[in-house]
Write a protein that holds these residues in place. Structure first.
Motif, short mmCIF file in Angstrom:
data_model
loop_
_atom_site.label_atom_id
_atom_site.label_comp_id
_atom_site.label_asym_id
_atom_site.label_seq_id
_atom_site.Cartn_x
_atom_site.Cartn_y
_atom_site.Cartn_z
N PRO B 116 0.82 -1.22 0.00
CA PRO B 116 0.00 0.00 0.00
C PRO B 116 0.84 1.27 0.00
O PRO B 116 0.47 2.26 -0.65
CB PRO B 116 -0.82 -0.11 1.29
N ALA B 117 2.00 1.24 0.70
CA ALA B 117 2.84 2.43 0.75
C ALA B 117 3.35 2.78 -0.64
O ALA B 117 3.22 3.92 -1.11
CB ALA B 117 4.00 2.20 1.71
N LEU B 118 3.90 1.77 -1.31
CA LEU B 118 4.47 2.00 -2.64
C LEU B 118 3.39 2.43 -3.62
O LEU B 118 3.55 3.38 -4.39
CB LEU B 118 5.13 0.70 -3.11
N VAL B 119 2.24 1.73 -3.55
CA VAL B 119 1.16 2.00 -4.48
C VAL B 119 0.63 3.43 -4.28
O VAL B 119 0.46 4.19 -5.23
CB VAL B 119 0.04 0.95 -4.30
N LEU B 120 0.42 3.81 -3.02
CA LEU B 120 -0.10 5.16 -2.77
C LEU B 120 0.93 6.22 -3.15
O LEU B 120 0.57 7.28 -3.69
CB LEU B 120 -0.49 5.31 -1.30
N PHE B 121 2.21 5.94 -2.89
CA PHE B 121 3.27 6.87 -3.26
C PHE B 121 3.23 7.13 -4.77
O PHE B 121 3.24 8.28 -5.22
CB PHE B 121 4.62 6.30 -2.85
N LEU B 122 3.12 6.04 -5.54
CA LEU B 122 3.12 6.19 -6.99
C LEU B 122 1.82 6.82 -7.48
O LEU B 122 1.83 7.69 -8.37
CB LEU B 122 3.34 4.82 -7.65
N ILE B 123 0.68 6.41 -6.89
CA ILE B 123 -0.60 6.97 -7.34
C ILE B 123 -0.61 8.48 -7.13
O ILE B 123 -1.03 9.24 -8.00
CB ILE B 123 -1.77 6.31 -6.57
N ARG B 124 -0.12 8.92 -5.97
CA ARG B 124 -0.06 10.36 -5.69
C ARG B 124 0.73 11.10 -6.76
O ARG B 124 0.35 12.18 -7.20
CB ARG B 124 0.63 10.59 -4.37
N ALA B 127 -1.31 10.50 -10.35
CA ALA B 127 -2.65 11.05 -10.51
C ALA B 127 -2.88 12.30 -9.66
O ALA B 127 -3.93 12.92 -9.77
CB ALA B 127 -3.69 9.99 -10.16
N ASN B 128 -1.91 12.63 -8.78
CA ASN B 128 -2.06 13.81 -7.92
C ASN B 128 -3.25 13.71 -6.97
O ASN B 128 -3.76 14.72 -6.51
CB ASN B 128 -2.19 15.07 -8.76
#
Lengths: 431, 343
Positions: B116-124, B127-128
């Protein structure tokens, strides 16, 4: 002098510390690598943005913002340091919670649920007592003990089903986590504890600084009539921060747990159960009772974490929480692992984790990166601590080779100390 | 009734396939606690694949022309991408637990924190915001099977079978069921399956017969990672409108419970996944379930708090485990790192 240094190096504890420091450094380096790669791939950030991100990752706690020219500035920042101690308070306690369970051979992934139950009990007690009926200290104490007790009771459930029905405690903990999340939402849904005074705070529960007070014959919640943890002078040392006496209480509890685990019969029995449940039973130790007790202590610590966090006067609880679990509970796992389940070491690793928290905030505020990179770093550190035993073996082997020992390879493996730290040896296959 | 069956399948199928993922890992001797993390990662990869492919416009022509066969192919490609990277992600677990003999529970927890950390970091950064969605349109308009594909009009009735199992369903659901059957046969009726299972029961004996335990454990965990990654994307596609938020609502852990409840056997797992799917479905949409079609929404009218329905899947899991745990039999050697020198 040289002799003494090598003696120190040979000690098991030293190697544990070195293994943890190595894990931290590798974690930070990997995080920096990700920042660099993302920075180079993203034209908005570029190499200078990545450099800012890396500097903040390592030294964000000393960040003082940006100067007029837009360059990062560093220095002593009392707000950051105080906030670090404030955020470390619950982390130290949930870390202790996981550590105590580890010592008994249990993996307490249920800390988020116990934390939530502690939150609910603390808030309900603190907000139910009308102001003026008893001294503030009593209210504070009742709320704190209530939160701790609620956590302990919730921790008992996985302990009981593990001890008597042999259900894998990891699975039981995860289920109780989600049950707690739904239960807490249910408790507060439609209750009088929801903040109706401040428009911007709808969806939150009143802070504990509020209390039921009679205004013109009507009972309403009034700010400033309730209770909060005493500052104990820490706000003078770290002006402008949220720090309060909770951190001192957390440190005191850590020392108490250290004494309990290392200097008492009960602690010995708990650890014996963790080393080998069947051997402990053969030696006349009530293994079932100890498993339940260990989970109760772990739950109590998580509950205490929640109580201290929400009694601090600057935190508010978002009550509709049935879809998410508090990260503070999960972050107890890396805190405990990094400290090799040593209660005293937990104080320092808890502070380290909360420092990463602050670093994340600085990254979000000052750069185009976001706080999730610190979660990535934490995850990498946990991953490395899964084979901390291998890292310790590696450290031992290196030393042996340097000393030109006759048996280098197998000697390193044989001379390895018994795993008296957090790394569990027995498989968790029973369910 | 149609609604109930469709919704139950939507929840049950990801559970089923991810529980089978758990079986492959545990039968080879590795506890895969990272199922949740791998699902999150797989969901992200699948959605990102859909998003990027849409942006490059490869399937625009097919969408314009209403070529639904090509769009189903697109869906399968996204599933394959999620499976592939899920397998790669799971290599982290196999490396730690096979080569480094690490504690598998902690290794799995690390992956659960990492994903979740990596995924949220990249999504942010991509996709901002905290959610990654499809670049255009929604899951229903791109991937859902509809009446019109089979020559029926909007108002035509496809009959009970057609309405329930074809109209407004996803091909992914049926592919997963097919894979579930095929892989169960692989595990129980082939030489490879027998060897894999022997590594989870008695790796020393397996080794003495010339089976490479390390390879088998890698194989088990990698298949497990692929299935969990794919399951994660299927979950995101069918229940979350093809969006990734760094969260699969505890489905990975629920799948573990399904696996234990199903006693590590595919048949039982399929049945228990359906049971849990039903409870999940009730929790998610209790207020719109019309059991006998008389327009009375019974579950919302008997006055039970919605919180009870939401709590049910977890409560039932705990209760069911309490009653079945005495009979359950886990693979003997699971969770124990294999050491060649040990007897």
């Amino acid at each position: 002098m040289k002799e003494k240094l090598s003696d120190l190096y040979a000690k098991d504890g030293t190697k544990t510390v070195l293994a943890s420091v190595l894990s931290i450094l590798i974690g930070l380096a990997m995080g920096s690598l990700i920042i660099l790669v993302v920075g180079l791939a993203n034209p908005n950030l570029g190499i200078s943005g990545a450099w800012d991100g890396i500097r903040l990752t390592f030294a964000g706690i000393f960040s003082t913002g940006r100067d007029a020219a837009g360059a990062l500035t560093f220095g002593f920042n009392s707000t950051n340091l105080g906030n670090m101690l404030f955020r470390a308070t619950p982390l130290i306690l949930t870390g202790l919670s996981v550590a105590v369970a580890f010592k008994t051979g249990l993996f307490n992934i249920g800390a988020p649920g116990q934390y939530l139950m502690g939150t609910a009990a603390t808030l309900v007690i603190a907000l139910s007592i009308p102001s003026g009926t008893m001294p503030g200290v009593m209210v504070w104490l009742l709320a704190f003990l209530g939160g701790t007790l609620a956590g302990a009771l919730w921790g008992c459930i996985p302990g009981l089903v593990k001890a008597f029905l042999n259900i894998n405690e990891v699975l039981a903990c995860i289920m109780t986590n989600w049950i707690a999340a739904n239960l807490v939402t249910w408790i507060f849904d439609g209750s009088k504890f929801r903040n109706l005074v401040e428009n911007t705070k709808s969806g939150y529960i009143y802070k504990t600084t509020y209390a039921l007070t009679q205004v013109d014959g009507v009972w309403t919640y009034v700010d400033g009539k309730g209770v909060s943890t005493a500052k104990m002078g820490l706000d003078k040392i770290f002006p402008g921060s949220q720090v309060n006496g909770g951190i001192l209480i957390a440190i005191a509890i850590a020392i108490l747990i250290y004494i309990l685990m290392s200097k008492t019969t009960l602690g010995y029995q708990l650890k014996a159960c963790g080393a080998n449940r069947h051997a402990a039973r053969y030696a006349g130790i009530a293994d079932r009772r100890n498993i339940v007790l260990s989970m109760a202590i772990a739950g109590a610590l998580s509950g205490a974490a929640a109580a201290l966090y929400y009694l601090s006067s600057n935190t508010e609880f978002f009550w509709s929480t049935y879809q998410s679990l508090p990260a503070t509970g999960f972050n107890g796992i890396p805190v405990a692992l990094l400290a090799a389940s040593n209660p005293i070491a937990v104080i320092f690793t808890g502070c380290f984790m909360s420092m990463l928290d602050i670093v994340g905030l600085q990254l979000t505020n000052l750069t185009a990166y976001n706080e999730y990179i610190t979660d990535v770093i934490i995850a990498i550190i946990v991953y490395l601590s899964a084979f901390s035993l291998m890292i310790k073996l590696f450290l031992t082997g290196r030393k042996k080779r340097r000393a030109q020992a006759p048996v280098s390879e197998s000697g390193g493996a044989q001379g390895a100390p018994a795993p008296e730290d957090g790394t569990r040896q027995e498989g968790g296959g029973q369910a | 009734m149609t609604f109930l069956i469709q919704q139950t399948l939507i929840y049950a199928v990801p559970l089923m396939i991810v529980a089978l993922a758990g079986v492959f890992a545990e039968r080879s001797g590795i506890i895969n606690l990272a199922l949740e993390g791998i699902m999150i990662f797989g969901a992200f990869v699948g959605v990102l694949f859909v998003n990027l492919t849409q942006q490059s416009g490869i399937f625009d022509a097919a969408k314009e022309a209403g070529n639904w066969v090509a769009l189903q192919g697109f869906e399968i490609l996204a599933m394959a991408a999620a499976a592939l990277l899920g397998a790669v992600f799971s290599l982290l677990l196999s490396f730690a637990s096979v080569n480094l003999r690490a504690d598998q529970t902690i290794g799995g927890t690390a992956l659960n924190l990492l994903a979740p950390a990596l995924v949220l970091f990249l999504i942010r950064i991509i996709a901002n915001q905290n959610i990654l969605q499809m670049a255009q349109g929604d899951a229903a308009s791109w991937f859902m099977l509809k009446k019109s594909f089979f020559g029926y009009g909007r108002g035509d009735d496809m009959g009970f079978f057609g309405e329930t199992f074809i109209n407004k369903t996803y091909l992914a659901t049926y592919l997963c069921i097919l894979l579930f059957v095929l892989l169960s046969i692989l595990l129980y009726k082939t030489r490879f399956g027998l060897r894999l299972r022997s590594c989870g029961e008695n790796p020393q004996a397996a080794d003495s017969l010339g089976i490479n335990v390390y390879k088998m454990r890698y194989a088990g965990t990698t298949i497990s990672g692929a299935l969990a990654g794919m399951g994660g994307f299927v979950y995101a596609l069918t229940t979350a409108h093809c969006a990734s938020t760094g969260d699969v609502a505890g489905f990975g852990f629920l799948a573990l419970a399904v696996m234990i409840f199903g006693n590590w056997k595919p048949g039982n797992i399929a049945a228990s996944a359906l049971l849990f799917g039903l409870f999940k479905c009730i929790a998610a949409s209790y207020s719109s379930i019309d059991i006998n079609g008389d327009g009375v929404f019974l579950l919302s009218e008997i006055g039970v708090s919605p919180h009870v329905y939401r709590m049910l899947p977890y409560l039932i899991t705990l209760l069911v485990l309490a009653f079945t745990s005495k009979k359950s039999r886990a693979p003997k050697a699971e969770g124990v790192p294999y050491d060649k020198g040990q007897r």
